[in-house]
Scaffold this motif. Sequence first.
Motif, PDB file in Angstrom:
ATOM      1  N   GLN A 266      -2.418  -6.114  24.439  1.00  0.00           N
ATOM      2  CA  GLN A 266      -3.761  -6.267  23.040  1.00  0.00           C
ATOM      3  C   GLN A 266      -4.867  -6.217  23.832  1.00  0.00           C
ATOM      4  O   GLN A 266      -5.552  -6.331  22.900  1.00  0.00           O
ATOM      5  CB  GLN A 266      -3.078  -7.718  22.716  1.00  0.00           C
ATOM      6  CG  GLN A 266      -1.940  -8.023  22.628  1.00  0.00           C
ATOM      7  CD  GLN A 266      -1.664  -9.379  22.411  1.00  0.00           C
ATOM      8  OE1 GLN A 266      -1.620 -10.388  21.371  1.00  0.00           O
ATOM      9  NE2 GLN A 266      -1.408 -11.133  23.595  1.00  0.00           N
TER      10      GLN A 266
ATOM     11  N   ASN B 192      -7.164  -8.230  24.669  1.00  0.00           N
ATOM     12  CA  ASN B 192      -7.513  -9.285  24.249  1.00  0.00           C
ATOM     13  C   ASN B 192      -8.918  -9.906  25.493  1.00  0.00           C
ATOM     14  O   ASN B 192     -10.716  -9.651  25.299  1.00  0.00           O
ATOM     15  CB  ASN B 192      -6.930 -10.764  23.578  1.00  0.00           C
ATOM     16  CG  ASN B 192      -6.683  -9.915  22.805  1.00  0.00           C
ATOM     17  OD1 ASN B 192      -6.817  -9.298  21.564  1.00  0.00           O
ATOM     18  ND2 ASN B 192      -5.640 -11.441  22.504  1.00  0.00           N
TER      19      ASN B 192
ATOM     20  N   THR C 264      -6.084 -15.877  28.164  1.00  0.00           N
ATOM     21  CA  THR C 264      -7.274 -14.907  27.981  1.00  0.00           C
ATOM     22  C   THR C 264      -8.864 -15.630  27.801  1.00  0.00           C
ATOM     23  O   THR C 264      -9.217 -15.351  28.295  1.00  0.00           O
ATOM     24  CB  THR C 264      -6.853 -13.891  26.498  1.00  0.00           C
ATOM     25  OG1 THR C 264      -5.803 -13.100  26.949  1.00  0.00           O
ATOM     26  CG2 THR C 264      -7.580 -12.921  26.753  1.00  0.00           C
TER      27      THR C 264
ATOM     28  N   ASP D  82      -3.037  -7.139  29.517  1.00  0.00           N
ATOM     29  CA  ASP D  82      -2.017  -7.381  28.663  1.00  0.00           C
ATOM     30  C   ASP D  82      -2.118  -6.085  26.739  1.00  0.00           C
ATOM     31  O   ASP D  82      -3.645  -5.571  26.608  1.00  0.00           O
ATOM     32  CB  ASP D  82      -2.302  -8.467  27.671  1.00  0.00           C
ATOM     33  CG  ASP D  82      -1.693  -9.247  26.111  1.00  0.00           C
ATOM     34  OD1 ASP D  82      -1.133  -8.134  26.236  1.00  0.00           O
ATOM     35  OD2 ASP D  82      -1.704 -10.498  26.266  1.00  0.00           O
TER      36      ASP D  82
ATOM     37  N   ASP E 216      -5.321 -11.508  33.730  1.00  0.00           N
ATOM     38  CA  ASP E 216      -4.934 -12.034  32.557  1.00  0.00           C
ATOM     39  C   ASP E 216      -3.726 -11.333  31.720  1.00  0.00           C
ATOM     40  O   ASP E 216      -3.279 -10.079  31.864  1.00  0.00           O
ATOM     41  CB  ASP E 216      -6.002 -11.329  31.426  1.00  0.00           C
ATOM     42  CG  ASP E 216      -5.692 -12.240  30.100  1.00  0.00           C
ATOM     43  OD1 ASP E 216      -4.319 -13.254  29.839  1.00  0.00           O
ATOM     44  OD2 ASP E 216      -5.187 -11.784  28.827  1.00  0.00           O
TER      45      ASP E 216
HETATM   46 MG   LIG Z   1      -3.805 -12.984  25.775  1.00  0.00          MG
END
Ligand SMILES: [Mg+2]
Length: 337
Positions: free
Chosen positions: A113, A115, A88, A111, A200
């Motif tokens: 997440q 990020n 990332t 992703d 990503d």
């Molecule tokens: Mg990452």
Amino acid sequence: MSGGPESAVSRETVSRETDHQSDQATSSGNGDDGFTAPYNGISVEETPIGAAAHRASQVLHPHSVSLPKPPERRILTIANQKGGVGKTTSAVNLASALAVQGLTVLVIDLDPQGNASTALGVAHHSGVPSSYELLLGEVTAAEAIQKSPHNDRLFCIPATIDLAGAEIELVSMVAREGRLKGALSEKALGEVDADFILIDCPPSLGLLTVNAMVAAKEVLIPIQCEYYALEGVGQLLRNIELVQAHLNPDLHVSTVLLTMYDGRTKLADQVAEEVRTHFGDAVLRAVIPRSVKVSEAPGYGMTVLDYDPGSRGAMSYLDAGRELAARTAHLTKQEQR
Ligand SMILES: [Mg+2]
Ligand SMILES: Nc1ncnc2c1ncn2[C@@H]1O[C@H](COP(=O)(O)OP(=O)(O)OP(=O)(O)O)[C@@H](O)[C@H]1O
């Protein structure tokens, strides 16, 4: 192994003190990548300080430089199923480095997440049009694209927590591996004429990563200069070969980026050497140092180029971005053969 809290503190202190020092050891900037213009009469190839000043001026005056536009849009998947290797961080900072130097870049956060969305300062709460709706075919890419607040040429399709269920939902869908590719067709981006798209990936080799590999021609593998750096890379390469054989014949590992390099450890050098032996020319000469500024930047919704343009981390990502862009001609020649 030297570890423990004490060494962690001293390491941190040294990093802070050296963050603005010459990046000679970690970043090439040696002119081989076409970076030869004199700066105020000083040949930047000859003096590291001249080179650093030139690069800082690029960040502060972004319109003063421009990298060559690739002949066709380049789509890179940033993948390594090992967690925390700098996927990332590299996606957002390379994107920023290319955008600062005149190119239009879209980051697709794949992703759950989220990020990359955080680091680029774009909204990614549940309900925001995101990569999840894009994969499901509920929105177009143009509808999901947001402009990063720090650069007019930097865009992001964010990831929301909804993406966490996508791996399972995709299983029963038609053309489940090709959904992202389908969503990125020629006109799908609307007014955003991206020169580069960086995707990503999450730290797994599931359907999200496969979708990214089908949508891209190039894979960029970030490798952390630490113990077990190459762990799992064999598995990643086998997966790339499988995708190449069955779904996307154009896919290849075009770029490897060494991250979190700590020049004071022998281990970092050993890892770097091993990776260069293994991947040869695909490895960028610019190496990303371990730097506190790089890890602090996302907390402010910024890339390191915006957070601290003069830092070693920012400089090395600028170098890496320039090298990546300079490889366009080389790649095109190879493909024509
Ligand atoms: Mg990452
Ligand atoms: N050059 C660097 N110097 C210092 N810290 C770094 C550097 N690069 C990344 N980090 C930090 O290391 C951690 C992992 O980085 P990052 O999130 O980019 O890895 P990742 O491969 O995307 O992780 P994941 O597999 O969870 O998606 C983060 O806290 C990040 O801030």
